[in-house]
Design a protein around this motif. Structure first.
Motif, PDB file in Angstrom:
ATOM      1  N   PHE A 202       0.830  -1.207   0.000  1.00  0.00           N
ATOM      2  CA  PHE A 202       0.000   0.000   0.000  1.00  0.00           C
ATOM      3  C   PHE A 202       0.863   1.256   0.000  1.00  0.00           C
ATOM      4  N   LEU A 203       0.452   2.240  -0.793  1.00  0.00           N
ATOM      5  CA  LEU A 203       0.979   3.592  -0.722  1.00  0.00           C
ATOM      6  C   LEU A 203      -0.190   4.495  -0.338  1.00  0.00           C
ATOM      7  N   LEU A 204      -0.050   5.210   0.797  1.00  0.00           N
ATOM      8  CA  LEU A 204      -1.129   6.010   1.344  1.00  0.00           C
ATOM      9  C   LEU A 204      -0.678   7.447   1.573  1.00  0.00           C
ATOM     10  N   GLY A 205      -1.642   8.349   1.666  1.00  0.00           N
ATOM     11  CA  GLY A 205      -1.342   9.746   1.954  1.00  0.00           C
ATOM     12  C   GLY A 205      -2.579  10.451   2.485  1.00  0.00           C
ATOM     13  N   LYS A 206      -2.403  11.678   2.948  1.00  0.00           N
ATOM     14  CA  LYS A 206      -3.522  12.455   3.480  1.00  0.00           C
ATOM     15  C   LYS A 206      -4.302  13.155   2.375  1.00  0.00           C
ATOM     16  N   GLU A 207      -3.626  13.442   1.269  1.00  0.00           N
ATOM     17  CA  GLU A 207      -4.278  14.127   0.166  1.00  0.00           C
ATOM     18  C   GLU A 207      -5.210  13.175  -0.572  1.00  0.00           C
ATOM     19  N   LYS A 208      -6.410  13.631  -0.884  1.00  0.00           N
ATOM     20  CA  LYS A 208      -7.393  12.794  -1.558  1.00  0.00           C
ATOM     21  C   LYS A 208      -6.927  12.427  -2.963  1.00  0.00           C
ATOM     22  N   SER A 209      -7.141  11.171  -3.339  1.00  0.00           N
ATOM     23  CA  SER A 209      -6.748  10.714  -4.673  1.00  0.00           C
ATOM     24  C   SER A 209      -7.476   9.424  -5.001  1.00  0.00           C
ATOM     25  N   SER A 210      -7.463   9.061  -6.258  1.00  0.00           N
ATOM     26  CA  SER A 210      -8.045   7.790  -6.694  1.00  0.00           C
ATOM     27  C   SER A 210      -6.979   6.703  -6.620  1.00  0.00           C
ATOM     28  N   ALA A 211      -7.372   5.550  -6.136  1.00  0.00           N
ATOM     29  CA  ALA A 211      -6.414   4.458  -5.964  1.00  0.00           C
ATOM     30  C   ALA A 211      -6.071   3.810  -7.299  1.00  0.00           C
ATOM     31  N   VAL A 212      -4.793   3.582  -7.505  1.00  0.00           N
ATOM     32  CA  VAL A 212      -4.297   2.855  -8.666  1.00  0.00           C
ATOM     33  C   VAL A 212      -3.912   1.456  -8.203  1.00  0.00           C
ATOM     34  N   THR A 213      -4.380   0.426  -8.895  1.00  0.00           N
ATOM     35  CA  THR A 213      -4.038  -0.945  -8.515  1.00  0.00           C
ATOM     36  C   THR A 213      -3.276  -1.632  -9.640  1.00  0.00           C
ATOM     37  N   SER A 214      -2.360  -2.512  -9.251  1.00  0.00           N
ATOM     38  CA  SER A 214      -1.586  -3.269 -10.224  1.00  0.00           C
ATOM     39  C   SER A 214      -1.157  -4.590  -9.600  1.00  0.00           C
ATOM     40  N   GLU A 215      -0.526  -5.425 -10.412  1.00  0.00           N
ATOM     41  CA  GLU A 215      -0.062  -6.729  -9.945  1.00  0.00           C
ATOM     42  C   GLU A 215       1.434  -6.873 -10.207  1.00  0.00           C
ATOM     43  N   MET A 216       2.075  -7.722  -9.398  1.00  0.00           N
ATOM     44  CA  MET A 216       3.493  -7.982  -9.588  1.00  0.00           C
ATOM     45  C   MET A 216       3.778  -9.432  -9.211  1.00  0.00           C
ATOM     46  N   ILE A 217       4.655 -10.070  -9.952  1.00  0.00           N
ATOM     47  CA  ILE A 217       5.073 -11.432  -9.623  1.00  0.00           C
ATOM     48  C   ILE A 217       6.568 -11.437  -9.318  1.00  0.00           C
ATOM     49  N   VAL A 218       6.961 -12.367  -8.466  1.00  0.00           N
ATOM     50  CA  VAL A 218       8.379 -12.481  -8.109  1.00  0.00           C
ATOM     51  C   VAL A 218       9.130 -13.244  -9.180  1.00  0.00           C
ATOM     52  N   MET A 219       8.597 -14.387  -9.590  1.00  0.00           N
ATOM     53  CA  MET A 219       9.254 -15.219 -10.590  1.00  0.00           C
ATOM     54  C   MET A 219       8.309 -15.552 -11.732  1.00  0.00           C
ATOM     55  N   GLY A 220       8.838 -15.534 -12.956  1.00  0.00           N
ATOM     56  CA  GLY A 220       8.050 -15.883 -14.126  1.00  0.00           C
ATOM     57  C   GLY A 220       7.885 -17.391 -14.247  1.00  0.00           C
ATOM     58  N   GLY A 221       7.174 -17.818 -15.264  1.00  0.00           N
ATOM     59  CA  GLY A 221       6.929 -19.233 -15.476  1.00  0.00           C
ATOM     60  C   GLY A 221       8.176 -20.037 -15.754  1.00  0.00           C
ATOM     61  N   ASP A 222       9.270 -19.358 -16.151  1.00  0.00           N
ATOM     62  CA  ASP A 222      10.517 -20.053 -16.436  1.00  0.00           C
ATOM     63  C   ASP A 222      11.393 -20.228 -15.204  1.00  0.00           C
ATOM     64  N   GLY A 223      10.884 -19.828 -14.026  1.00  0.00           N
ATOM     65  CA  GLY A 223      11.651 -20.006 -12.802  1.00  0.00           C
ATOM     66  C   GLY A 223      12.676 -18.914 -12.550  1.00  0.00           C
ATOM     67  N   ARG A 224      12.688 -17.882 -13.380  1.00  0.00           N
ATOM     68  CA  ARG A 224      13.609 -16.770 -13.198  1.00  0.00           C
ATOM     69  C   ARG A 224      12.855 -15.562 -12.654  1.00  0.00           C
ATOM     70  N   TYR A 225      13.619 -14.690 -12.005  1.00  0.00           N
ATOM     71  CA  TYR A 225      12.991 -13.479 -11.489  1.00  0.00           C
ATOM     72  C   TYR A 225      12.324 -12.709 -12.620  1.00  0.00           C
ATOM     73  N   ASP A 226      11.132 -12.175 -12.314  1.00  0.00           N
ATOM     74  CA  ASP A 226      10.390 -11.368 -13.287  1.00  0.00           C
ATOM     75  C   ASP A 226      11.139 -10.068 -13.579  1.00  0.00           C
TER      76      ASP A 226
END
Length: 240
Positions: A202-226
């Motif tokens: 989470f990234l938070l603040g006091k100033e009003k804003s619309s939340a941006v969401t995304s995804e992240m993976i640690v390792m790809g399907g090949d077993g290596r870091y993304d």
């Protein structure tokens, strides 16, 4: 048995005195928070529940000149963080306080540009027989409600708060935030494309804003870091 230390490119984290060791999700969180914070003109940072001091060290590396206060109530862990700080290139900008965040907040003389926290995870889960691990993993000493309230009190009006939590507590944290802070960004993290999400950043603040969401993976399907993981951690991990 975990190693007694974890060596990064510019610093080493010793962890023999801490119940919670250096882990991939904490490293990713620290790198993500540092990348965001490097775009700010921040001069002060508070690390709540510092443990080994990993997050403070990662942010100190990326933010030249920033002064960092780290709060850790466990005496052995706070001593470990102090030793890790003193052995780092940024020792003059890092200070650890062996106290509860509640006590620290009651005596605080100023507010912070950045607050970062990897808080206790398992509020309602069964506890182990290891008292130190319980303190590190469970939120008996600091509940999420308190963390949000205290962080809001200690954060400057234009400050930023970074929190790492288990994915299954995302809705709970989102609900608690509404009366205190605004969600600016949430990143859902999974180990591989086939795994379920297991952490939320989470990234938070006091100033009003619309939340941006995304995804992240640690390792790809090949077993290596993304690729995104590599981009964030390449200034820290020895083998990237």
């Amino acid at each position: 048995m975990p190693n007694n230390y974890f060596k990064f490119k510019q610093f080493t984290v010793y962890q023999d005195k801490c119940a919670m060791k250096v882990c991939t999700d904490a490293c990713l969180f620290g790198a993500w928070a540092a990348a965001h914070s490097s775009q700010l003109k921040a001069r002060s940072l508070l690390d709540i529940g510092a443990g080994t001091g990993l997050l403070s060290l990662m942010l100190a590396q990326k933010l030249p000149g920033i002064m960092i206060d780290a709060v850790e109530m466990d005496e052995a862990a706070s001593q470990q963080a102090k030793e890790n700080f003193e052995a780092s290139p940024w020792r003059e900008r890092l200070k650890v306080y062996n106290t509860s965040v509640q006590q620290f907040a009651s005596a605080a003389q100023h507010k912070y540009d950045i607050i970062i926290s990897n808080p206790p995870f398992y509020e309602n889960n069964l506890k182990s027989n290891d008292a130190k691990r319980n303190l590190a993993l469970h939120s008996a000493e600091l509940k999420l409600e308190e963390l949000i309230k205290i962080s809001g009190d200690l954060l400057k009006d234009d400050g930023k708060l970074f929190i790492l939590i288990p994915y299954n507590r995302t809705e709970q944290l989102s609900a608690l935030i509404r009366d205190h802070l605004s969600i600016k960004e949430i990143v859902f993290v999974k180990q591989t494309p086939k795994h379920q999400f297991f952490r939320s950043m989470f990234l938070l603040g006091k100033e009003k804003s619309s939340a941006v969401t995304s995804e992240m993976i640690v390792m790809g399907g090949d077993g290596r870091y993304d690729g995104e993981f590599i981009k964030l951690l390449q200034d820290y991990y020895l083998l990237l």
